[in-house]
Enzyme design. Structure first.
Site, short mmCIF file in Angstrom:
data_model
loop_
_atom_site.label_atom_id
_atom_site.label_comp_id
_atom_site.label_asym_id
_atom_site.label_seq_id
_atom_site.Cartn_x
_atom_site.Cartn_y
_atom_site.Cartn_z
N GLU A 51 6.45 -120.47 13.43
CA GLU A 51 6.51 -119.61 14.10
C GLU A 51 8.07 -118.68 14.83
OE1 GLU A 51 4.95 -119.08 17.42
OE2 GLU A 51 3.86 -120.71 16.10
N HIS A 83 7.21 -115.24 12.80
CA HIS A 83 6.69 -114.01 13.76
C HIS A 83 8.08 -113.39 14.53
CE1 HIS A 83 2.78 -114.82 13.91
NE2 HIS A 83 2.90 -116.13 13.95
N GLU A 142 -0.82 -112.71 10.75
CA GLU A 142 -0.67 -114.28 10.76
C GLU A 142 -0.58 -114.62 9.51
OE1 GLU A 142 -0.33 -116.70 12.64
OE2 GLU A 142 -1.13 -115.65 15.14
#
Length: 260
Positions: free
Chosen positions: A130, A133, A188
């Site tokens: 996370e 990102h 991703e």
């Protein structure tokens, strides 16, 4: 960008000709705001996101420093200072959902549901991904896209030096962009790689990435598209491919898989 600027110019021409009707005015205004959204600075995006997180924190049950969940998260994330010169701040939400997210302002929120479901290494893998990102500006792009596509974001002029106070509808648009974010296959994969490197740099075992994907896959019954943890998955690429790729990288780099 050219299409948006053309829309603005066309609208201005219609105004000068005196033929502007209500629909055309709205069309021109949306083009102006869209053009402004494209030029939002990193600092502005972070400030607007921070407004949403402040509201979300106020509406959520945040566990105190004395709580066992918070103590566990503090110990687990010790040494994870920040990304792109943005300091990270971690909080635990008392919420049964299996979820965690990171935002452009450095806020990382972890739910008790995912902490109950995962070991320390597995949880660390999710956090690393996370944060990836955020560090790679994927979340900032999601925010900018939300502004471009949501009429509720009208009025966020990037030319202003003052950060506007957001309305409830505007905060809701930001929240949807954060909590329902869908990333591309490349994004991703990039976040997986960043998470891997981030963990290594912090002195953590990158097998955590593999173990987190394995646990999430198990919790969802083997599906990456449904179940209680669907928000933590993306269809690009599929989970099995991500597990295989991260496993190969760990083996190549000579890391030994932890026993738990």
């Amino acid at each position: 960008m050219k299409r948006i600027l053309s829309l603005v110019v066309t609208g201005l021409m219609l105004v000068s000709c005196g033929t502007l009707n209500l629909d055309t005015a709205r069309l021109m205004q949306s083009g102006i705001y869209a053009a402004q959204a494209l030029t939002l600075t990193d600092a502005q995006v972070q400030a607007y996101v921070h407004q949403y997180i402040t509201q979300l924190d106020a509406q959520s049950t945040i566990l105190p420093e004395s709580n066992a969940y918070t103590k566990r998260l503090r110990k687990l994330t010790a040494g994870l200072d920040g990304v792109n010169e943005v300091p990270l701040n971690f909080k635990v939400y008392k919420e049964n959902e299996v979820n965690a997210f990171a935002c452009a302002d450095g806020s990382v929120r972890v739910y008790t549901g995912i902490m109950d479901a995962m070991s320390d290494n597995e949880l660390l893998g999710v956090i690393g991904h996370e944060i990836g990102h955020v560090a790679l500006n994927h979340t900032r792009r999601q925010m900018r896209n939300a502004i471009l596509t949501s009429a509720a974001m009208e009025g966020l002029a990037s030319t202003s030096t003052t950060i506007a106070a957001l309305t409830d509808s505007q905060l809701g648009a930001i929240g949807s962009a954060i909590l329902d974010a869908k990333f591309s296959r490349d994004q991703e994969s990039e976040a997986d790689d960043y998470g891997y490197n981030f963990l290594v740099k912090a002195g953590k075992n990158p097998w955590a990435m593999v173990m987190s994907f394995e646990k999430l896959q198990a919790l969802s019954g083997g599906s990456s598209q449904s179940g209680p943890v669907s928000n933590l998955f993306s269809s690009h690429p599929d989970t099995a491919t991500r597990i295989k790729r991260m496993t190969e990288r760990c083996n190549t780099d000579g890391y030994k898989r932890p026993t738990k």
